[in-house]
Design a protein around this motif. Structure first.
Motif, short mmCIF file in Angstrom:
data_model
loop_
_atom_site.label_atom_id
_atom_site.label_comp_id
_atom_site.label_asym_id
_atom_site.label_seq_id
_atom_site.Cartn_x
_atom_site.Cartn_y
_atom_site.Cartn_z
N ARG A 25 0.83 -1.21 0.00
CA ARG A 25 0.00 0.00 0.00
C ARG A 25 0.87 1.26 0.00
N GLU A 29 1.01 4.13 -2.91
CA GLU A 29 0.63 5.52 -2.62
C GLU A 29 1.81 6.49 -2.73
N ILE A 33 1.36 6.11 -7.57
CA ILE A 33 0.29 7.09 -7.84
C ILE A 33 0.86 8.47 -8.20
N GLN A 88 -3.59 -3.92 -4.22
CA GLN A 88 -3.01 -2.59 -4.04
C GLN A 88 -2.51 -2.04 -5.38
N ARG A 91 -4.83 -0.29 -7.66
CA ARG A 91 -5.29 1.07 -7.33
C ARG A 91 -4.56 2.14 -8.14
N SER A 92 -3.51 1.74 -8.85
CA SER A 92 -2.76 2.74 -9.63
C SER A 92 -3.02 2.54 -11.12
N SER A 260 -8.83 -1.32 -8.52
CA SER A 260 -9.25 -0.19 -9.38
C SER A 260 -10.57 0.38 -8.90
N TRP A 262 -11.80 0.25 -5.91
CA TRP A 262 -11.54 0.92 -4.63
C TRP A 262 -11.08 2.36 -4.90
N ARG A 263 -10.07 2.50 -5.77
CA ARG A 263 -9.53 3.84 -6.06
C ARG A 263 -10.59 4.72 -6.73
N ASP A 266 -13.12 5.76 -4.14
CA ASP A 266 -12.50 6.72 -3.22
C ASP A 266 -12.54 8.12 -3.80
N GLU A 267 -12.03 8.24 -5.03
CA GLU A 267 -11.89 9.58 -5.63
C GLU A 267 -13.25 10.15 -6.04
#
Ligand SMILES: Cc1cc2nc3c(=O)[nH]c(=O)nc-3n(C[C@H](O)[C@H](O)[C@H](O)COP(=O)(O)OP(=O)(O)OC[C@H]3O[C@@H](n4cnc5c(N)ncnc54)[C@H](O)[C@@H]3O)c2cc1C
Length: 397
Positions: A25, A29, A33, A88, A91-92, A260, A262-263, A266-267
């Motif tokens: 993670r 991050e 990212i 994880q 997510r990027s 993906s 999740w991200r 989130d945003e």
């Protein structure tokens, strides 16, 4: 690996798994990212110094060669641990994670010579590989491949053409599926082909929808001579090896798809609770909040299905059941993730169409997850056959 579940966020994971997830993670991050927008502007191709930094940070964080054996330079993760990392990485955007030193899983069953020559340098980040199966006339149905190998005094001679060879532009070594012609039979076999050998020719390197670091060129093999021992998985063993590889790759696609979502959520939730139009937060309009609720439900359900596949493989469950369930996870998550990206673009409005918006990038990037490693239609075929052969109950439990 499991302990009692005391904190829902810990999911009953042991300290090793929790530490791994924490490291992955932070890496995503702090390293990946922040590079996304630069990667997008540069069509995926970050400067060499940046790529070197991405590799070094991955080596420092112990995230390289996750599934490979420690004696070969890997981490020896279980599939569950791998899931935690891939989630994880998902997510990027822009596949910057492709720079993390790694090698295709088939190297694990390669000879000692190939492990020394190719796998160990791959896991140190010194070299790259690619895996070539698909052809012009053999996509969803790989039994139609026309690439051939014939025996020579020194080994084998390969002729044929492979399409969509991911990383084929930057790879030093290719794992190539060809039919060995022997005694009137066609034996599907995986060959190790050093890309610097005479006769390996890149004939096309087209552009694709995403902005990723590597291309997917078409590569032709013109009388390429390889040695007697440049075979992985034995003569005629190509299809069997591939089956294991597919279950794993599909699990990876599902795990990253969940990351993906999740991200994206989130945003997009952050945006929807701060953006005001018509005198209200847009989150207060059900046309905005309900699609987000639907995608959150998809993500949570897909996550459980995918975790189950990882746990079943770790528990050495029937490989055919694992294969069916991996198809279910890949199908469900890849379709849900793209739907989620589409909804998020809509909720961002005009900003959702800008390339510096994460939803815009995911909308383009997630589309291929419904195509590669078997299209959605092929996953449905596999699942439908599983219903018939193994029964409804087996597939649902
Ligand atoms: C970006 C990218 C990277 C790739 N990387 C690699 C790689 O590294 N190595 C590699 O070997 N391959 C790679 N591929 C190839 C990929 O696996 C194939 O594109 C995929 O398997 C589909 O094959 P195809 O493109 O030939 O489509 P086709 O097989 O021609 O299918 C066309 C359409 O027909 C449908 N269809 C086909 N058969 C059936 C059926 N029986 N029932 C119902 N519908 C059917 C398909 O679902 C699809 O919608 C990559 C592809 C892309 C786009």
């Amino acid at each position: 690996m499991y302990q009692n579940v005391t904190n829902p966020g810990d999911e009953g994971l042991d300290d090793r798994a929790l530490d791994l997830r924490r490291r992955a993670r932070s890496y995503v991050e702090e390293v990946l990212i922040p590079l996304e927008e630069e990667a997008e502007l540069l069509h995926g191709r970050l400067p060499d110094a940046t790529v070197q930094m991405v590799k070094e940070k991955a080596l420092e964080a112990g995230l390289t060669g996750g599934l490979h054996k420690p004696e070969n330079g890997g981490q020896g993760w279980s599939k569950l641990e791998w899931f935690l990392v891939e989630e994880q990485l998902g997510r990027s955007t822009n596949a910057i994670s492709w720079h993390i030193p790694n090698g295709y899983n088939v190297w694990d069953i390669a000879s000692e010579k190939h492990i020394e020559k190719w796998l160990k340098p791959l896991l140190r980040g010194e070299t790259r590989d690619a895996y070539a199966v698909t052809e012009k006339n053999a996509g969803s149905d790989p039994s139609g491949i026309e690439t051939t190998a014939v025996r020579t005094d020194a080994g084998f001679r390969i002729n044929g053409e492979k399409w969509f060879v991911t990383s084929g532009d930057v790879a030093d070594v290719l794992v190539v599926m060809a039919n060995l012609e022997e005694d009137g039979e066609l034996l599907p076999t995986l060959f190790v082909v050093d890309k610097s050998l005479g006769g390996v020719e890149t004939i096309e390197d087209p552009g694709f929808t995403h902005s990723y670091p590597d291309g997917h060129p078409t590569i032709r093999f013109n009388d390429v001579e390889v040695g007697e021992d440049d075979v992985i998985g034995g003569i005629g063993g190509g299809d069997e090896v591939q089956k294991d590889w597919f279950a794993e790759e599909r699990l990876g696609i599902a795990a990253r798809g969940i990351g993906s979502m999740w991200r994206l959520l989130d945003e997009t939730v952050d945006w929807a609770i701060t953006r005001e139009q018509g005198g209200s937060r847009i989150m207060d309009y059900q046309g905005v909040s309900f699609p987000l609720a639907d995608s959150a439900t998809d993500a949570a359900a897909g996550r459980q299905l995918t975790l189950e596949v990882a746990r079943l493989i770790d528990a050495s469950a029937d490989p055919k059941v694992c294969h069916n369930k991996a198809s279910m996870a890949k199908l469900f998550v890849s379709e849900a993730a793209w739907r989620c990206a589409d909804r998020c673009v809509q909720i961002f409005g005009g900003r959702g169409y800008r390339r510096d918006n994460v939803a815009e990038r995911f909308l383009r990037e997630l589309r291929v997850d419904r195509i590669w490693e078997g299209t959605s239609e092929i996953q449905r075929l596999i699942i439908a056959r599983g219903l018939e052969k193994r029964g409804v109950e087996t597939l649902l439990q």
